[in-house]
Design an enzyme around this catalytic site. Structure first.
Site, PDB file in Angstrom:
ATOM      1  N   ASP A  12     -22.836-111.634 -62.476  1.00 28.28           N
ATOM      2  CA  ASP A  12     -22.497-112.017 -61.110  1.00 28.28           C
ATOM      3  C   ASP A  12     -22.423-113.532 -60.934  1.00 28.28           C
ATOM      4  OD1 ASP A  12     -22.651-109.217 -60.352  1.00 28.28           O
ATOM      5  OD2 ASP A  12     -24.813-109.467 -60.563  1.00 28.28           O
ATOM      6  N   LYS A  47     -13.625-116.821 -60.066  1.00 24.57           N
ATOM      7  CA  LYS A  47     -13.222-118.204 -59.798  1.00 24.57           C
ATOM      8  C   LYS A  47     -12.474-118.784 -61.011  1.00 24.57           C
ATOM      9  CE  LYS A  47     -13.963-121.511 -56.777  1.00 24.57           C
ATOM     10  NZ  LYS A  47     -14.113-121.442 -55.342  1.00 24.57           N
ATOM     11  N   ALA A  78     -19.356-103.086 -63.975  1.00 24.87           N
ATOM     12  CA  ALA A  78     -19.025-104.432 -63.509  1.00 24.87           C
ATOM     13  C   ALA A  78     -18.513-104.355 -62.078  1.00 24.87           C
ATOM     14  CB  ALA A  78     -17.951-105.027 -64.408  1.00 24.87           C
ATOM     15  N   GLY A  79     -18.326-105.486 -61.488  1.00 15.64           N
ATOM     16  CA  GLY A  79     -17.754-105.503 -60.153  1.00 15.64           C
ATOM     17  C   GLY A  79     -17.326-106.905 -59.820  1.00 15.64           C
ATOM     18  N   HIS A  80     -16.060-107.079 -59.514  1.00 18.42           N
ATOM     19  CA  HIS A  80     -15.669-108.387 -59.025  1.00 18.42           C
ATOM     20  C   HIS A  80     -14.818-108.244 -57.781  1.00 18.42           C
ATOM     21  CE1 HIS A  80     -13.841-107.548 -63.047  1.00 18.42           C
ATOM     22  NE2 HIS A  80     -12.806-107.335 -62.291  1.00 18.42           N
ATOM     23  N   ARG A  92     -26.983-103.403 -54.218  1.00 15.53           N
ATOM     24  CA  ARG A  92     -28.401-103.766 -54.314  1.00 15.53           C
ATOM     25  C   ARG A  92     -28.596-105.251 -54.029  1.00 15.53           C
ATOM     26  NH1 ARG A  92     -30.120-101.548 -60.201  1.00 15.53           N
ATOM     27  NH2 ARG A  92     -28.009-102.162 -60.709  1.00 15.53           N
TER      28      ARG A  92
HETATM   29  P1  IMP Z   1     -25.913-100.406 -67.108  1.00 14.82           P
HETATM   30  O1  IMP Z   1     -24.900-101.419 -67.563  1.00 14.82           O
HETATM   31  O2  IMP Z   1     -25.438 -99.589 -65.936  1.00 14.82           O
HETATM   32  O3  IMP Z   1     -26.440 -99.566 -68.236  1.00 14.82           O
HETATM   33  O4  IMP Z   1     -27.201-101.219 -66.561  1.00 14.82           O
HETATM   34  C1  IMP Z   1     -28.021-101.989 -67.425  1.00 14.82           C
HETATM   35  C2  IMP Z   1     -28.456-103.291 -66.771  1.00 14.82           C
HETATM   36  O5  IMP Z   1     -27.318-104.172 -66.650  1.00 14.82           O
HETATM   37  C3  IMP Z   1     -29.003-103.137 -65.358  1.00 14.82           C
HETATM   38  O6  IMP Z   1     -30.026-104.108 -65.158  1.00 14.82           O
HETATM   39  C4  IMP Z   1     -27.797-103.448 -64.477  1.00 14.82           C
HETATM   40  O7  IMP Z   1     -28.195-103.880 -63.192  1.00 14.82           O
HETATM   41  C5  IMP Z   1     -27.165-104.572 -65.289  1.00 14.82           C
HETATM   42  N1  IMP Z   1     -25.733-104.721 -65.030  1.00 14.82           N
HETATM   43  C6  IMP Z   1     -24.726-103.907 -65.448  1.00 14.82           C
HETATM   44  N2  IMP Z   1     -23.543-104.381 -65.050  1.00 14.82           N
HETATM   45  C7  IMP Z   1     -23.764-105.522 -64.378  1.00 14.82           C
HETATM   46  C8  IMP Z   1     -22.906-106.500 -63.757  1.00 14.82           C
HETATM   47  O8  IMP Z   1     -21.668-106.407 -63.756  1.00 14.82           O
HETATM   48  N3  IMP Z   1     -23.550-107.543 -63.145  1.00 14.82           N
HETATM   49  C9  IMP Z   1     -24.897-107.688 -63.179  1.00 14.82           C
HETATM   50  N4  IMP Z   1     -25.721-106.813 -63.750  1.00 14.82           N
HETATM   51  C10 IMP Z   1     -25.167-105.746 -64.351  1.00 14.82           C
END
Ligand code: IMP
Length: 427
Positions: free
Chosen positions: A13, A18, A39-41, A302
């Protein structure tokens, strides 16, 4: 033949959008090489907000080929939902290409992700619950289902059956759930086959041809360095390689093709999910960063854990990724603070550590040693050169640059596309 790797330097994040934006129309292809819809953007273009979880950000740039590499795990339902959502808003997605070697996320792995987390209780990872971990585990256990398997129903049935032989034992005997039927999974995945087929290609070959023709390719990581399964804060990590090395294995481009490694780093630190975070602020200073920086997850909503800048973490990112340029984001969020503490080292059991300690047990016990830099109160969103910044803000950037041992080439001073100081070009 520029092949530029774009990664996150902290726990995710950092605002990679950017940097992608800045590279913009000069890029011929954007490759997603790891992760999935965890992921998320959010990208804002001409006032329109687009939230993407799975598709590479290049999907929004006309003339740029969006590529899903072999290192990605694909939830096919989410893929087509995002495509349909973009098409409904007039965005052309016909250039999207998907690797035949990428793995798909069957619904039983979403179930397993959630029940495993529940089972772990206080020891949970805090995953996004999207089935990412179980799907990568299947890949390594050689019981995964790949995109190419969808095009031959006999092969698909044999693979699903092989996977369920094992998975159903776990679901039924450990988690007390109902066994999953082979045919229901075959039907679930086959339903996407015809729509998927025209997008599927040998992406490694395609990328080799593009680079040989002098095209510019950006390899964009999901998650970030400290969430990397090898180099992150294991076990509180994601299940893929989010560091620069992952760009090669996740796309089929060799290391000798990579010309630049751009790391995005936030002017402070955030993390979602569980795991060590030495500079975390559990008081009102943390609440202030969360509010001012709008630190709530794009994927899960979250609230993010917030803390001061951690220089050893960013310096570690420089080292394991071979960073050539940093993009420093959200400097404006610090405006208004009288003083800005920066972590320069850790204390572990009375011993000073200038770099990340060797073991996770030590890192979990590390307390930050701070250097306090003077703050600034002037609005910096209009700054377009380093000299436009108030002196204390400029000194903050220069101090960070020295600590993290790679040049800061871009500075974000506000959420808008043009609220940026470009010190050096990234291509
Ligand atoms: P998972 O990738 O869903 O298995 O989650 C494993 C860990 O990576 C957790 O702490 C998630 O919150 C974190 N996480 C997964 N994807 C992202 C992301 O795009 N940004 C920030 N944290 C992430």
């Amino acid at each position: 033949m520029p092949a530029i790797v774009l990664i996150g330097a902290q726990w995710g994040d950092e605002g990679k959008g950017k940097a992608t934006d800045l590279l913009g129309s000069r890029v011929d292809a954007v490759v997603k090489f790891n992760g999935g819809n965890n992921a998320g953007h959010t990208i804002v273009i001409e006032g329109e907000k687009y939230a993407l979880h799975l598709l590479p950000s290049g999907i929004l740039t006309p003339g740029c080929a969006p590529i899903i590499g072999n290192g990605v795990v694909i939830d096919l339902g989410v893929l087509f939902e995002e495509i349909d959502g973009l098409n409904a808003r007039g965005v052309d997605t016909s250039e999207l290409v998907v690797s035949a070697n990428a793995h798909v996320i069957p619904s039983y792995n979403r179930t397993l992700d959630k029940v495993t987390e529940r089972f772990l209780g206080n020891s949970k990872i805090g995953t996004t619950g999207r089935g990412i971990g179980p799907t990568y585990a299947d890949k390594m256990s050689r019981i995964g289902i790949r995109v190419q398997d969808l095009f031959d129903e006999d092969v698909l049935r044999a693979k699903v059956s092989g996977a369920l032989n094992l998975k159903n034992q776990v679901l039924v005997k450990i988690y007390n759930r109902k066994a999953v039927e082979v045919e229901s999974v075959v039907a679930e995945l086959s339903a996407y086959a015809e729509r998927l087929r025209p997008m599927v290609t040998d992406t490694s070959l395609l990328l080799d041809e593009m680079l040989s023709a002098g095209k510019t390719v950006v390899l964009e990581a999901g998650q970030a360095t400290l969430l990397d399964v090898d180099h992150g804060t294991y076990p509180f990590v994601t299940s893929s390689n989010a560091t620069a090395g992952g760009a090669c294995t996740g796309s089929g481009i060799p290391p000798t093709r990579i010309t630049r490694v751009v790391a995005v780093v936030k002017a402070y630190t955030t993390r979602v999910g569980q795991g060590p975070f030495p500079t975390e602020l559990l008081d009102e200073a943390g609440d202030r960063l969360r509010e001012a920086g709008a630190e709530f997850g794009t994927t899960t909503g979250r609230p993010r854990r917030c803390g001061w800048f951690d220089a050893p973490v960013a310096r570690y990112a420089t080292r394991v990724n071979g960073v050539t340029d940093f993009v420093l984001t959200k400097l404006d969020v610090l405006t208004g603070l009288a003083e800005v503490p920066v972590c320069v080292a850790y204390d572990v059991d009375g011993v000073r550590h200038d770099e990340l300690p060797m073991t996770q047990a030590e890192f979990a016990r590390a307390t930050p040693i701070y250097e306090t830099l003077p703050g600034w109160s002037e609005d910096i969103s209009g700054a377009r050169t380093l000299d436009d910044l108030p002196r204390n803000a400029r000194d903050y950037v220069l101090a960070l640059e020295k600590m993290i041992k790679a040049p800061i080439s871009v500075i974000g001073v506000g959420p808008g596309r043009d609220e940026t100081i470009a010190v050096r070009d990234l291509i």
